[in-house]
Design an enzyme around this catalytic site. Structure first.
Site, PDB file in Angstrom:
ATOM      1  CB  SER A 183     -12.354  17.317  -9.612  1.00 14.97           C
ATOM      2  OG  SER A 183     -12.757  17.544 -11.344  1.00 14.97           O
ATOM      3  CG  ASP A 207     -13.950  10.522 -10.447  1.00 14.89           C
ATOM      4  OD1 ASP A 207     -13.232   9.751 -11.026  1.00 14.89           O
ATOM      5  OD2 ASP A 207     -14.791  11.154 -10.919  1.00 14.89           O
ATOM      6  CG  HIS A 284     -15.822   1.052   5.818  1.00 17.21           C
ATOM      7  ND1 HIS A 284     -15.294   2.351   5.631  1.00 17.21           N
ATOM      8  CD2 HIS A 284     -17.216   0.843   5.398  1.00 17.21           C
ATOM      9  CE1 HIS A 284     -16.343   3.059   5.065  1.00 17.21           C
ATOM     10  NE2 HIS A 284     -17.358   2.216   4.896  1.00 17.21           N
TER      11      HIS A 284
END
Length: 331
Positions: A183, A207, A284
């Site tokens: 953030s 993000d 993954h």
């Protein structure tokens, strides 16, 4: 203009499951109790007052309040405090310049005890020998949003100066350093990388904050490190993250705006660091390169595959990628 998360609730149409705790969900009273466990409630009360008043007094010397906490496999849960311009604190610590170094920067309304730090720390130490440094910038992070935004560049520059000093004392190498920020912390580590002339091996922006950052010259950008990777999980028009591509490689899990299993924007936002921690452990989650935002949104990307996240210091990719995940850890 005020963006109140409780008003955004009506836009979300997900199946209800347990919502992850931490980061922006935590209110200031809890942050004043650093040993307290953080509760699950109160996440609907966060208020982004974008016209708030900047606390200029708080910003004076704010980078000097940065706290640098070292964890290694020799002290996986008990931090050693490293102090800039105090070589003894570094030389007597468990810092090993022959091991890679990861620095974690939390987001707004958070501190050293919020879940991003322990989850990513444990993922790295469970994988191999690593110097994990948690940056606690709580004094700025608990201020109102506009003050925090204004102070992020200075705090990031302070982090960059600390890294430069750490290298001068230990002989560590820029190419062994990975900065991870969530953030506001994503833009913070971008400024740290800029202070170091883009020499660190990698920056991962989790993000990166969107409000007041789209046109902000101090936001994270590709030149801040040799490789800048961004994971977007709440880049909706009214989301908490920035939706535009700002790195060398930008990943959009499940389209990049809303995450399966989430009921609130904060859950969507926090999912970025949960996904990253999972990829450090398992490597993954594989992205598919997209040609445009329409393909990202419609899940019709047909380009090359590329792994999202992980602990690889010297990876390098270019472009936009969609990743599809499950709703529960490790996704």
């Amino acid at each position: 203009m005020k963006l109140t998360l409780s008003l955004l609730f009506v836009f979300l149409a997900y199946t209800v499951i347990a919502v992850p705790i931490d980061e922006a969900a935590i209110n200031k009273n809890h942050l004043d109790e650093p040993t307290r466990d953080f509760p699950e409630g109160d996440r609907e009360d966060i208020d982004l007052d974008l016209d708030g008043e900047v606390d200029e007094e708080l910003l004076q010397g704010i980078a000097e309040r940065n706290l640098y906490l070292l964890f290694t496999r020799r002290n996986p849960a008990s931090a050693q405090t490293l102090v800039i311009n105090n070589a003894e604190t570094i030389r007597t610590s468990n810092f090993n310049p022959n091991h890679p170094t990861v620095v974690i920067a939390h987001g707004w309304l958070s501190n050293q005890n919020t879940g991003i730090n322990s989850l990513i720390r444990d993922a790295y130490l469970g994988k191999g020998e690593t110097n994990v440094i948690v940056l606690d910038w709580m004094r700025l992070a608990i201020s109102n949003y506009v003050t925090a935004v204004r102070g992020v560049p200075a705090v990031g520059q302070g982090l960059g100066q600390f890294i430069r000093y750490l290298i001068s004392v230990t002989g560590a190498r820029y190419e062994d350093i990975h900065l991870v920020g969530f953030s506001l912390g994503a833009h913070l580590v971008g400024n740290a990388g800029r202070e170091l002339l883009g020499r660190v091996a990698r920056i991962t922006g989790l993000d990166p904050a969107g409000p007041l950052w789209v046109l902000n010259a101090n936001r994270l950008r590709p030149s801040d490190a040799r490789y800048v990777e961004v994971i977007h999980t709440n880049g909706a028009y009214t989301g908490l993250g920035i939706g535009m591509s700002i790195g060398h490689a930008d990943f959009y899990p499940n389209g990049g705006s809303f995450q399966p299993g989430c009921l609130t924007y904060i859950c969507d936002h926090n999912r970025a660091w949960e996904l990253f921690a999972a990829t450090v452990s398992y490597n993954h989650l594989i992205g598919r390169q997209c040609s445009n935002s329409v393909q990202i949104n419609l899940n019709t990307c047909r380009g090359d595959t590329y792994p999202m996240g992980n602990d690889e210091l010297h990876k390098f990719g270019l472009g936009e990628f969609r990743v599809n995940t499950d709703r529960r850890y490790p996704f």
